[in-house]
Enzyme design. Structure first.
Site, PDB file in Angstrom:
ATOM      1  N   LYS A  14       0.841  -1.071   0.051  1.00  0.00           N
ATOM      2  CA  LYS A  14      -0.046   0.107  -0.079  1.00  0.00           C
ATOM      3  C   LYS A  14       0.861   1.162  -0.072  1.00  0.00           C
ATOM      4  CE  LYS A  14      -2.369  -0.909   3.718  1.00  0.00           C
ATOM      5  NZ  LYS A  14      -1.702  -2.092   4.263  1.00  0.00           N
ATOM      6  N   ARG A  89     -10.340   0.419   8.225  1.00  0.00           N
ATOM      7  CA  ARG A  89     -10.198  -0.806   8.332  1.00  0.00           C
ATOM      8  C   ARG A  89     -11.265  -1.508   9.005  1.00  0.00           C
ATOM      9  NH1 ARG A  89      -3.886  -1.218  10.957  1.00  0.00           N
ATOM     10  NH2 ARG A  89      -2.878  -0.804   8.949  1.00  0.00           N
ATOM     11  N   ARG A 156      10.331  -5.181  13.259  1.00  0.00           N
ATOM     12  CA  ARG A 156       9.274  -4.393  13.726  1.00  0.00           C
ATOM     13  C   ARG A 156       8.539  -5.200  15.008  1.00  0.00           C
ATOM     14  NH1 ARG A 156       5.728  -1.670   9.165  1.00  0.00           N
ATOM     15  NH2 ARG A 156       7.382  -0.388   7.971  1.00  0.00           N
ATOM     16  N   ARG A 167      -3.221 -10.691  12.962  1.00  0.00           N
ATOM     17  CA  ARG A 167      -3.435  -9.236  12.194  1.00  0.00           C
ATOM     18  C   ARG A 167      -4.317  -9.889  10.961  1.00  0.00           C
ATOM     19  NH1 ARG A 167      -1.353  -4.642  13.734  1.00  0.00           N
ATOM     20  NH2 ARG A 167      -1.704  -3.560  11.669  1.00  0.00           N
TER      21      ARG A 167
END
Length: 215
Positions: A14, A89, A156, A167
């Site tokens: 994205k 989202r 991360r 997720r």
């Protein structure tokens, strides 16, 4: 003026695709994730909340996400338009966005879960300057060290197998209905995100009727 939303699972590209569109069409790229990460890195109160949420593999709450988006778009620095990624989202966020802003199209980057895992688990972040790397497509010259500042490259906090699995579950549960809502009210184009960066960008341009991408 052109205003686009780009939607896709973590690791679908994205940010990269948004930046290419923004650069060529003189749009402002608004990454909600980058806004949240800025707060985390600068240790703001909002950042502390976001850090705990992301580390648990959860999505930031609706009220907080909507506030951040509204504050960013209220800056009105997008004279020729914007492309926003990382929002909405879920259905509530999508309804908020549709009620508040007119958009010209929704770009859906479609990526299978197996490819998401391959890409995301290869991501690294410089602990010094924050530069992004990917051990598949953007490897550092010296293993484990940033090419710019020499800082250590680290994963991360939310790039682990356990957090990624959660997720992905949340993405399919919460974000898939967003696309259905947009399809009923807005122009949605779906692009296969497995191809190379330039090929994906060209496909986006063709589907939206935009000038061709020139790498």
């Amino acid at each position: 003026m052109r205003k686009y939303v780009i939607v896709g699972v973590q690791g679908s590209g994205k940010g990269t695709q948004s930046l290419l569109l923004a650069r060529d069409l003189d749009l402002v790229h608004i990454s909600v994730g980058d806004v949240f990460r800025w707060h985390v890195q600068n240790r703001t109160k909002l950042g502390a909340l976001v850090r705990r949420t992301m580390a648990a593999g959860e999505l930031v709450g609706d009220d907080l996400a909507e506030r951040v988006v509204r504050e960013r778009l209220d800056q009105h620095d997008w004279n020729h338009g914007f492309v926003i990624d990382g929002f909405p989202r879920n259905r509530r966020q999508a309804e908020f966005f549709l009620e508040s802003y007119d958009i010209d199209g929704v770009i859906h980057l479609d990526l299978p879960d197996a490819e998401v895992r391959r890409r995301v688990l290869a991501r690294r972040l410089c602990s010094g300057c924050g530069l992004d790397y990917n051990l598949i497509a953007h490897r550092p010259e010296r293993e484990g060290r940033c090419d710019v500042c020499g800082g250590e490259l680290v994963s991360r906090e939310d790039d682990s197998e356990e957090v990624l699995a959660e997720r992905l579950r949340l993405h399919h549960e919460k974000t898939d209905p967003v696309l259905e809502l947009f399809r009923g009210k807005e122009f949605v184009v779906t692009v296969d995100a497995r191809a190379g960066v330039d090929q994906v960008q060209q496909a986006i341009r063709e589907r939206l009727g935009l000038p061709p991408h020139r790498p």
